[in-house]
Design a protein around this motif. Structure first.
Motif, PDB file in Angstrom:
ATOM      1  N   GLU A   1      -5.635  -0.050  -1.616  1.00 48.01           N
ATOM      2  CA  GLU A   1      -5.647   0.839  -0.678  1.00 48.01           C
ATOM      3  C   GLU A   1      -4.587   1.948  -1.014  1.00 48.01           C
ATOM      4  O   GLU A   1      -4.596   2.989  -0.296  1.00 48.01           O
ATOM      5  N   SER A   2      -3.640   1.630  -1.920  1.00 52.22           N
ATOM      6  CA  SER A   2      -2.667   2.898  -2.148  1.00 52.22           C
ATOM      7  C   SER A   2      -3.508   4.034  -2.883  1.00 52.22           C
ATOM      8  O   SER A   2      -4.578   4.252  -3.128  1.00 52.22           O
TER       9      SER A   2
ATOM     10  N   ALA B   1      -4.804  -4.681  -0.499  1.00 51.65           N
ATOM     11  CA  ALA B   1      -3.438  -3.728  -0.020  1.00 51.65           C
ATOM     12  C   ALA B   1      -3.131  -2.928  -1.264  1.00 51.65           C
ATOM     13  O   ALA B   1      -2.857  -1.763  -1.205  1.00 51.65           O
TER      14      ALA B   1
ATOM     15  N   THR C   1       0.783  -1.211  -0.036  1.00 51.59           N
ATOM     16  CA  THR C   1      -0.092   0.047  -0.001  1.00 51.59           C
ATOM     17  C   THR C   1       0.867   1.282  -0.025  1.00 51.59           C
ATOM     18  O   THR C   1       0.678   2.110  -0.782  1.00 51.59           O
ATOM     19  N   ASP C   2       1.849   1.213   0.760  1.00 49.27           N
ATOM     20  CA  ASP C   2       2.744   2.607   1.079  1.00 49.27           C
ATOM     21  C   ASP C   2       3.447   2.982  -0.043  1.00 49.27           C
ATOM     22  O   ASP C   2       3.739   3.911  -0.454  1.00 49.27           O
TER      23      ASP C   2
END
Ligand SMILES: OC[C@@H]1[C@@H](O)[C@H](O)[C@@H](O)c2nc(CNc3ccccc3)cn21
Length: 602
Positions: free
Chosen positions: A83-84, A80, A46-47
């Motif tokens: 979700e970025s 995931a 995600t990050d």
């Protein structure tokens, strides 16, 4: 939906342009990063906005994980990714090279060398379509297939991953791309990636270029040939894949005239992208960047610079992704890697993701699970096995063919290391990276198939390793003896001797001296066949690495179907002859390229 890139009605190039314009440098570099499953975390995905995750070799969520277990894993990673900040979906890569072979319970087809013996592009396309279904059912949207190597030396550990030594034959077998990805419409622009929909996968033409032409068949070695030969022998199949809309091309670990392909700007960019107009993704192989330097992984920043500037778009890092991102960020900052190169790479990645429909359908379609290992798919694999078998000898007297066998004989001996071993008949890249012996998945061994096919009143005696004494105790109508190679992958398969392992040669001679014998050779390549052995055998079949459907073999040996396979490679007499070239005057094989006896149906 107001933003262009989220609107499926917008043209792909407009969506690519819009999304690229919104991305930070960090997000662009994230998309160029593919990491291995075992270290992937939702937070990092995600990050960092990572572009892709893979199962290297046979990496799986856990032992004997089912297709649905895989789908759960892939969907977890996908959530995931979504979700970025920009919600760019990832794709998951796996080596579905002869079926969705890493997953327990799937249909495992013959390896490419056996498919080459069929010379049947339509069959290969149907195998691709079936493989795509079983692969998508597991959540995997990206198959690292087909390997379109033209294999020139059987000492190479990946010989069986090739469709054969003849370029024109390999070119025909690129129909696998159409099976995997779907057939592009007539007006589809050449070089543009194409994936028809949710029942298809992105394909990968590999390993670009010349992996099958290295000196002495050394894996990851050096192809020492002219550009003219490189082009007409090894490059043409890539042009066929590109014309079929292949989404990705994987760079080879090997070198051409001393320069590694992972850093070869002329071949990766000037030829593949600029001259041929390939618009998809050029992806590295596993630690392909690390292997540019010696010791491996040293001087990494410079290796990254060479590979990315050469034209690698996505990097199968697959472990040290923080270091990769840090180094690449530094290189972009310093200008050593121009922003235009980064934008080209990210455009290609986004283009494939839009073309594959991942923005519209990022999650697994669980309804596909019913086709996995289905009767229909196993019947297709059985057809492929039948068509892959090459009959090399049929009777000591040509006027009295030994095959087809009498299924109503009195007593039959079945013997050999490969008669009842599913793992052996699947070969490498089967449930695990290197493959293994035993009941590795659901399937039918040669012994299982014989018991099913043979008459009810026949006594089938199975002895893996009979002795002269045990043979003399009973009378046998005939013997079926299966021997050959244990599974291997990549460099573990490099072999300069090529004799039949496990003393298969001695076993065959011992049995055939006493009982009329059919020998079945299970191997990823031709092996040494002594004249004394050939004389003693009544019949000999090259069965290659047939996969889970062993009944394709009994279909033919008992005469329900004819033999039609023909050698996709030359069969050497001695390794001293290697590499053999069918076009040369000195060509003196035991069995020539294209050889294969026919048989009658019963
Ligand atoms: O599994 C991903 C790729 C595969 O698609 C390539 O055809 C193959 O060249 C390939 N090799 C590895 C891993 N190779 C490896 C070899 C020695 C030690 C660790 C990994 C991964 N992959």
């Amino acid at each position: 939906i107001d933003v262009v890139y989220r609107n499926a009605n917008e043209p792909i190039e407009a969506r690519v342009k819009d999304l690229l314009s919104r991305m930070t440098i960090k997000e662009k570099l994230g998309q160029m990063t593919q990491i291995k499953r075992s270290i992937a975390t939702p937070t990092a995905i995600t990050d960092l906005g990572l572009g892709s995750i893979l199962s290297g070799g046979g990496s799986k969520p856990f032992e004997n994980a089912t297709t649905l277990d895989w789908a759960e894993m892939v969907d977890g990673f996908q959530r995931a990714a979504l979700e970025s900040r920009l919600g760019i979906p990832m794709f998951y890569g796996s080596d579905a090279i002869h079926g969705n072979n890493n997953v327990y319970g799937t249909t495992i087809f013959p390896h490419n060398i056996g498919l080459g013996a069929t010379r049947d592009p339509d069959l290969i396309e149907r195998i691709g379509a079936a493989t795509a279904l079983e692969t998508r059912a597991s959540g995997v949207q990206y198959a690292f297939a087909p390997c379109v190597a033209v294999c020139k030396d059987p000492r190479w550990g990946r010989y069986y991953e090739s469709y054969g030594e003849d370029t024109e034959l390999v070119r025909k077998m690129t129909s696998l791309v159409t099976g995997l990805q779907g057939k592009p419409p007539k007006d589809h622009p050449n070089g543009y990636p194409y994936v028809a929909g949710r029942k298809n996968v992105m394909a990968c033409a590999k390993h670009f270029v010349g992996d099958g032409g290295t000196d002495k068949g050394k894996n990851e070695g050096n192809a020492i040939i002219s550009y003219e030969d490189l082009e007409k022998i090894h490059m043409l199949p890539y042009q066929d894949c590109i014309s079929k809309g292949v989404s990705t091309v994987m760079a080879s670990y090997s070198s051409w005239n001393g320069t590694k392909l992972h850093s070869h700007r002329y071949l990766l960019t000037d030829i593949l992208k600029d001259k041929w107009g390939f618009k998809g993704i050029v992806i590295s192989d596993w630690e392909g960047i690390d292997r540019l330097s010696n010791p491996r992984g040293s001087n990494y920043r410079n290796a990254v610079s060479c590979a990315i500037n050469a034209g690698i778009d996505m990097v199968m890092v697959p472990t040290r992704y923080e270091l990769f991102l840090e180094d690449l960020a530094f290189l972009v900052e310093s200008g050593e890697v121009p922003m235009s190169r980064i934008d080209d790479a990210v455009e290609r990645i986004l283009r494939v993701k839009f073309a594959a429909g991942l923005f519209e359908y990022p999650m697994t379609d669980r309804s596909l699970v019913d086709v996995v290992g289905s009767k229909q798919h196993r019947e297709l694999a059985r057809e492929a096995v039948r068509k892959s078998l090459v009959l090399l000898k049929n009777g000591k007297d040509p006027r009295k063919p030994f095959l087809p066998l009498d299924r109503n004989a009195k007593r039959v001996l079945v013997a050999g290391t490969h008669a009842d071993d599913l793992g052996y008949q699947c070969g490498g890249w089967s449930v695990s990276w290197q493959g293994s012996s035993g009941r590795i998945t659901i399937g039918t061994t040669i012994l299982d198939a014989i018991k099913e096919a043979i008459g009810d009143n026949v006594e089938v005696v199975y002895e893996e390793n009979p002795t002269p004494k045990s043979l003399s105790l009973q009378d046998f109508s005939y013997a079926i003896v299966a021997v050959g190679e244990a599974p291997y992958s990549e460099s573990r398969g490099d072999n300069p001797e090529l004799t039949i392992p496990f003393n298969g040669d001695e076993l065959l001679k011992m049995v055939a001296a006493k009982i009329p014998t059919l020998a079945i050779l299970i191997s990823g390549r031709p092996l040494v066949l002594e004249p004394s052995l050939l004389e003693t055998l009544d019949a000999l079949i090259a069965a290659w690495l047939p996969g889970t459907e062993g009944n394709g073999i009994t279909d033919v040996i008992f005469g329900d179907y004819k033999f039609q396979g023909r050698l996709p490679v030359s069969w050497f007499k001695s390794v001293d002859q290697l590499p053999m070239d069918a076009h040369q005057k000195s060509y003196d094989p035991l069995f020539q390229l294209g050889y294969g006896l026919k048989s009658k149906v019963r």
